[in-house]
Design an enzyme around this catalytic site. Structure first.
Site, PDB file in Angstrom:
ATOM      1  N   LYS A 262       0.783  -1.112   0.108  1.00  0.00           N
ATOM      2  CA  LYS A 262      -0.032  -0.001   0.075  1.00  0.00           C
ATOM      3  C   LYS A 262       0.890   1.180  -0.128  1.00  0.00           C
ATOM      4  O   LYS A 262       1.807   1.355   0.926  1.00  0.00           O
ATOM      5  CB  LYS A 262      -0.990  -0.103   1.238  1.00  0.00           C
ATOM      6  CG  LYS A 262      -1.760   1.200   1.296  1.00  0.00           C
ATOM      7  CD  LYS A 262      -2.882   0.950   2.342  1.00  0.00           C
ATOM      8  CE  LYS A 262      -3.862   2.153   2.564  1.00  0.00           C
ATOM      9  NZ  LYS A 262      -3.693   2.682   3.986  1.00  0.00           N
TER      10      LYS A 262
ATOM     11  N   HIS B 139      -5.483   2.057  14.028  1.00  0.00           N
ATOM     12  CA  HIS B 139      -5.793   0.577  13.811  1.00  0.00           C
ATOM     13  C   HIS B 139      -4.597  -0.367  14.073  1.00  0.00           C
ATOM     14  O   HIS B 139      -3.435   0.203  14.344  1.00  0.00           O
ATOM     15  CB  HIS B 139      -6.179   0.554  12.249  1.00  0.00           C
ATOM     16  CG  HIS B 139      -4.889   0.538  11.413  1.00  0.00           C
ATOM     17  ND1 HIS B 139      -4.727   1.852  11.131  1.00  0.00           N
ATOM     18  CD2 HIS B 139      -4.222  -0.035  10.871  1.00  0.00           C
ATOM     19  CE1 HIS B 139      -3.673   1.907  10.240  1.00  0.00           C
ATOM     20  NE2 HIS B 139      -3.275   0.602  10.084  1.00  0.00           N
TER      21      HIS B 139
ATOM     22  N   ASP C 137      -2.777  -3.889  12.411  1.00  0.00           N
ATOM     23  CA  ASP C 137      -2.491  -4.532  11.023  1.00  0.00           C
ATOM     24  C   ASP C 137      -3.014  -5.937  11.298  1.00  0.00           C
ATOM     25  O   ASP C 137      -2.722  -6.518  12.410  1.00  0.00           O
ATOM     26  CB  ASP C 137      -1.172  -4.685  10.696  1.00  0.00           C
ATOM     27  CG  ASP C 137      -0.982  -3.103  10.018  1.00  0.00           C
ATOM     28  OD1 ASP C 137      -1.595  -2.345  10.051  1.00  0.00           O
ATOM     29  OD2 ASP C 137       0.320  -2.864  10.036  1.00  0.00           O
TER      30      ASP C 137
ATOM     31  N   HIS D  86      -1.593   1.887  15.640  1.00  0.00           N
ATOM     32  CA  HIS D  86      -0.794   3.317  15.148  1.00  0.00           C
ATOM     33  C   HIS D  86      -1.812   3.921  14.233  1.00  0.00           C
ATOM     34  O   HIS D  86      -2.782   3.450  13.700  1.00  0.00           O
ATOM     35  CB  HIS D  86       0.310   2.371  14.400  1.00  0.00           C
ATOM     36  CG  HIS D  86      -0.183   1.523  13.313  1.00  0.00           C
ATOM     37  ND1 HIS D  86      -0.352   0.228  13.561  1.00  0.00           N
ATOM     38  CD2 HIS D  86      -0.031   1.620  11.782  1.00  0.00           C
ATOM     39  CE1 HIS D  86      -0.519  -0.532  12.264  1.00  0.00           C
ATOM     40  NE2 HIS D  86      -0.509   0.417  11.399  1.00  0.00           N
TER      41      HIS D  86
HETATM   42  C1  AKG Z   1      -1.565   1.998   6.736  1.00  0.00           C
HETATM   43  O1  AKG Z   1      -1.380   2.221   5.447  1.00  0.00           O
HETATM   44  O2  AKG Z   1      -2.066   1.327   7.253  1.00  0.00           O
HETATM   45  C2  AKG Z   1      -0.599   2.675   7.869  1.00  0.00           C
HETATM   46  O3  AKG Z   1      -0.802   2.269   8.771  1.00  0.00           O
HETATM   47  C3  AKG Z   1       0.588   3.585   7.177  1.00  0.00           C
HETATM   48  C4  AKG Z   1       1.476   4.241   8.220  1.00  0.00           C
HETATM   49  C5  AKG Z   1       2.477   5.216   7.731  1.00  0.00           C
HETATM   50  O4  AKG Z   1       2.206   5.721   6.653  1.00  0.00           O
HETATM   51  O5  AKG Z   1       3.685   5.406   8.308  1.00  0.00           O
END
Ligand code: AKG
Length: 357
Positions: free
Chosen positions: A216, A235, A237, A291
């Site tokens: 992503k 959230h 992961d 995070h």
């Molecule tokens: C996500 O894409 O689920 C993130 O947590 C991105 C975290 C970030 O951009 O450092």
């Protein structure tokens, strides 16, 4: 097809105030602010930073150095669920190429990127997207993203990958391959950290197939009111591990002891998160870290998150070696897809990016 507003287009309009859908509720605003200022204040204040571990030490011939590496990774995974890794073995040249092709794609005009738009309603989650306002609160995130599977190669659908720039596919394929090798190394260290066979976590998590690595690319435009908006809401992961690289602009925050700690950008390191799948297998020894991402007024931030997911039918349960009378199982068995569904029951809205959460 419902095409959501792209945050990039909104940001280009030179707004002084963000639309109401992007304003976070007051209860979420603790430790929010302009990421560049927040990280600076945190360094000045001497806040305990996210641990840095050197995976290069795991290759040492010296047993004590190797053991110290295992211990530091175990400690970071138990106490934080997140760490910066140095000595990860991926070449700076490849990382630079990955960043260049991703940036070149996002530098295309929005209309051109729109050709890659995903269609979340019909389940086509790969492609260019933004959060859809399909829940009652209508809450949105200050980012656009590109999401697709990069490993194993046989499962990759190259028809949805960017064709511009022309080397995007070649570079990103190589990134997927090398990320799989790196994930195996981190699993080895984390297995040894709990006294398990070295290949234990990898073997369990790949099952009879292999891990699915999902990329992503998060594109966070400049935001006029960074104290009110989040790039990505809080959230954990669903993955086993998530690796994050950035363009050197801070934004990631992790929750530790009720405080949001902002990750610094440390050259030649990447961030690794423990995700839900590994938390379950480790019977809660390793923490799936909560995070979120802050935004800022001055700089576009881009991050590359690679989610290492087990096969959807894989049964997630605490490893039997870790379940004892003193440490009974903390999680009921569930397949990866059931875990996803259970998590969604607690959320009202379904979005492509939630596939990873
Ligand atoms: C996500 O894409 O689920 C993130 O947590 C991105 C975290 C970030 O951009 O450092």
């Amino acid at each position: 097809v419902v095409v959501p507003a792209r945050v990039e287009s909104l940001a280009q309009n030179g707004l002084n105030a963000i639309p109401i859908e992007y304003i976070r509720p007051v209860e979420e605003r603790k430790d929010m602010g302009d990421a560049l200022e927040v990280v600076e204040a945190q360094v000045k204040e001497g806040t305990l930073p996210i641990p840095v571990v050197d995976l290069g030490d795991f290759n040492s011939e010296n047993k004590e150095i190797k053991q110290a590496c295992v211990d530091s990774v175990r400690k970071a995974a138990e106490e934080w669920g997140v760490m910066h890794i140095a000595g990860h073995g991926m070449s700076a040249e490849l990382l630079e190429k990955v960043q260049n092709v991703g940036k070149q794609f996002f530098d295309l005009p929005v209309e051109q990127k729109e050709r890659y738009a995903n269609d979340q309603a019909s389940g086509n989650i790969q492609g260019y997207g933004s959060k859809l306002s399909n829940n009652s609160s209508g809450q949105l995130e200050w980012e656009d993203y590109f999401f697709h599977l990069i490993h194993p190669e046989e499962k990759a659908d190259f028809t949805v990958w960017p064709k511009e720039p022309s080397d995007y596919i070649e570079v990103t394929k190589e990134y997927g391959k090398q990320m799989r090798t790196l994930a195996a190394k981190v699993f080895s260290i984390l297995s040894l950290g709990l006294g398990l066979d070295e290949d234990r976590f990898d073997r369990e998590l790949r099952g009879s197939e292999d891990l699915a690595l999902q990329l992503k690319i998060n594109y966070y435009p400049k935001c006029p009111q960074p104290d009110l908006a989040l790039g990505v809401e809080a959230h954990t992961d669903m993955s086993s591990l998530t690796f994050i690289n950035t363009n050197g602009v801070p934004g990631l925050q992790v929750l530790k002891d009720d405080r949001w700690i902002t990750a610094e950008c440390i050259p030649d390191t990447m961030i690794v998160h423990i995700g839900d799948s590994l938390e379950i297998l480790s019977n809660g020894r390793y923490k799936s870290v909560l995070h979120r991402a802050l935004v800022n007024k001055e700089k576009v931030r881009i991050s590359w998150a690679v989610f290492c997911e087990p096969p959807v039918k894989l049964m997630l349960r605490p490893l039997e070696e870790l379940v004892t009378e003193e440490t009974p199982a903390k999680f009921t068995p569930r397949t990866f897809s059931q875990h996803f569904e259970q998590k969604l029951l607690f959320k009202k809205d379904l979005n492509a990016s939630d596939k990873t959460k």
